[in-house]
Design an enzyme around this catalytic site. Structure first.
Site, mmCIF file in Angstrom:
data_model
loop_
_atom_site.group_PDB
_atom_site.id
_atom_site.type_symbol
_atom_site.label_atom_id
_atom_site.label_comp_id
_atom_site.label_asym_id
_atom_site.label_seq_id
_atom_site.Cartn_x
_atom_site.Cartn_y
_atom_site.Cartn_z
ATOM 1 N N SER A 12 13.931 117.135 90.252
ATOM 2 C CA SER A 12 14.691 117.114 88.998
ATOM 3 C C SER A 12 15.282 115.737 88.730
ATOM 4 O O SER A 12 16.108 115.236 89.494
ATOM 5 C CB SER A 12 15.826 118.137 89.040
ATOM 6 O OG SER A 12 16.623 117.991 87.878
ATOM 7 N N HIS A 35 10.721 117.739 87.111
ATOM 8 C CA HIS A 35 11.484 118.764 86.395
ATOM 9 C C HIS A 35 12.427 118.051 85.431
ATOM 10 O O HIS A 35 13.251 117.235 85.842
ATOM 11 C CB HIS A 35 12.247 119.600 87.418
ATOM 12 C CG HIS A 35 13.055 120.716 86.838
ATOM 13 N ND1 HIS A 35 12.517 121.945 86.525
ATOM 14 C CD2 HIS A 35 14.377 120.788 86.510
ATOM 15 C CE1 HIS A 35 13.469 122.740 86.048
ATOM 16 N NE2 HIS A 35 14.616 122.057 86.025
ATOM 17 N N ASP A 37 15.278 118.388 82.678
ATOM 18 C CA ASP A 37 16.328 119.274 82.161
ATOM 19 C C ASP A 37 16.780 118.806 80.783
ATOM 20 O O ASP A 37 17.487 117.807 80.662
ATOM 21 C CB ASP A 37 17.524 119.264 83.126
ATOM 22 C CG ASP A 37 17.253 120.025 84.404
ATOM 23 O OD1 ASP A 37 16.827 121.197 84.325
ATOM 24 O OD2 ASP A 37 17.467 119.445 85.487
ATOM 25 N N MET A 39 19.185 119.432 77.818
ATOM 26 C CA MET A 39 20.454 120.142 77.548
ATOM 27 C C MET A 39 21.003 119.674 76.207
ATOM 28 O O MET A 39 20.987 118.475 75.914
ATOM 29 C CB MET A 39 21.477 119.815 78.641
ATOM 30 C CG MET A 39 21.007 120.134 80.047
ATOM 31 S SD MET A 39 22.362 119.874 81.203
ATOM 32 C CE MET A 39 21.513 120.090 82.773
ATOM 33 N N HIS A 68 12.520 122.143 81.421
ATOM 34 C CA HIS A 68 13.485 123.259 81.462
ATOM 35 C C HIS A 68 14.451 123.074 80.294
ATOM 36 O O HIS A 68 15.284 122.177 80.301
ATOM 37 C CB HIS A 68 14.212 123.220 82.822
ATOM 38 C CG HIS A 68 15.297 124.238 82.968
ATOM 39 N ND1 HIS A 68 16.246 124.167 83.970
ATOM 40 C CD2 HIS A 68 15.598 125.361 82.258
ATOM 41 C CE1 HIS A 68 17.077 125.195 83.871
ATOM 42 N NE2 HIS A 68 16.714 125.930 82.826
ATOM 43 N N MET A 70 17.493 123.959 78.279
ATOM 44 C CA MET A 70 18.793 124.656 78.237
ATOM 45 C C MET A 70 19.368 124.374 76.859
ATOM 46 O O MET A 70 20.292 123.573 76.690
ATOM 47 C CB MET A 70 19.691 124.125 79.368
ATOM 48 C CG MET A 70 19.307 124.700 80.727
ATOM 49 S SD MET A 70 19.879 123.681 82.098
ATOM 50 C CE MET A 70 18.553 122.480 82.126
ATOM 51 N N MET A 139 17.699 131.107 87.939
ATOM 52 C CA MET A 139 18.699 130.058 88.168
ATOM 53 C C MET A 139 19.572 130.442 89.356
ATOM 54 O O MET A 139 20.095 131.554 89.423
ATOM 55 C CB MET A 139 19.587 129.864 86.937
ATOM 56 C CG MET A 139 18.899 129.199 85.748
ATOM 57 S SD MET A 139 18.242 127.546 86.067
ATOM 58 C CE MET A 139 19.711 126.634 86.553
ATOM 59 N N ASP A 177 16.132 127.171 90.887
ATOM 60 C CA ASP A 177 16.666 125.884 90.430
ATOM 61 C C ASP A 177 18.179 125.890 90.604
ATOM 62 O O ASP A 177 18.873 126.721 90.012
ATOM 63 C CB ASP A 177 16.281 125.702 88.951
ATOM 64 C CG ASP A 177 16.778 124.399 88.351
ATOM 65 O OD1 ASP A 177 17.268 123.537 89.092
ATOM 66 O OD2 ASP A 177 16.641 124.251 87.111
#
Ligand code: DX5
Ligand code: ZN
Length: 226
Positions: A12, A35, A37, A39, A68, A70, A139, A177
């Site tokens: 990540s 990975h 993220d 957000m 991923h 979010m 998660m 994760d």
């Protein structure tokens, strides 16, 4: 070894140096996926990057992207990440208006379709629609920040998803994760995870390549025992 074989270690870049991203991507070349993220400071109380940055990561990364999301309203935004070439795009079940339709759209755009659930979200509603997804992300921390402690109370629902997948002959990937490290990866592997996201355990290591190899070996040993 085929890099797509389980157990997979997804590094990540939330734990990377955002202004040295190219160099920090090169450092994780032996991981299976990067990975990413995303957000939006709305679905989670933190802000990272959007499609423009992810497009540059896609152009620069030596390994495929595991995105991923979010974010709120993934029905609207997730397909764009598949279009820019991400190998997998995972949205949150809690945020999606129509998870099955969205997963179908992601597949049609050429990405593996993933669905994520927060620690407090039950997994049963996914058991009968496992075939719609290529990966399910359980998660193991509250989404939003790296460096948090692994939540072992999420393991029963991971186990139940693994059992549901076995019963149905599904080869859906089961991903964890949050808080994955040398100390926690075995419990997640034993409960059925085959894909492990690690941020601080990878970027915090003096020797990243050795850390990735060690995590993979620990996961393999634990899954062989289960
Ligand atoms: C948290 C993110 C994770 C994060 C994990 O919301 O989804 O991917 O990077 O970081 P570590 O491995 O440090 O818990
Ligand atoms: Zn993540």
């Amino acid at each position: 070894m085929n890099l797509a074989d389980a157990p997979r270690i997804n590094a990540s870049i939330l734990a990377a140096d955002f202004v040295n991203m190219q160099a920090d991507l090169a450092r994780i070349a032996t991981a299976d996926f990067v990975h990413v993220d995303v957000m939006d400071n709305h679905f989670v109380p933190n802000l990272t990057f959007g499609p423009q940055m992810v497009e540059r990561i896609q152009a620069t990364s030596p390994i495929p992207l595991d995105v991923h999301l979010m974010i709120t309203d993934p029905d609207r935004w997730a397909p764009g990440y598949a279009e820019l070439g991400a190998a997998s795009v995972t949205f949150h079940l809690e945020a999606a208006a129509d998870p099955v339709a969205l997963a179908r759209t992601l597949r049609a755009r050429g990405a593996r379709a993933g669905v994520a659930i927060k620690p407090g979200t039950a997994g049963e509603s996914l058991h009968d629609i496992l075939g719609e997804f290529d990966q399910i992300l359980v998660m193991t921390v509250e989404p939003g920040f790296g460096g948090q402690g692994f939540m072992p109370e999420t393991m029963p629902k991971l186990r139940a998803l693994r059992d549901a997948a076995r019963r149905r002959g599904s080869n859906v990937w089961l991903q964890v994760d949050g808080g994955i490290s040398d100390a926690t990866i075995a419990q997640a592997a034993e409960a059925g995870a085959d894909t492990f996201v690690a941020g601080s355990a990878v970027y915090g290591a003096d020797d990243i390549e050795a850390a990735v190899t060690r995590l993979r070996h620990l996961a393999r040993a634990a899954s062989l025992e289960s």
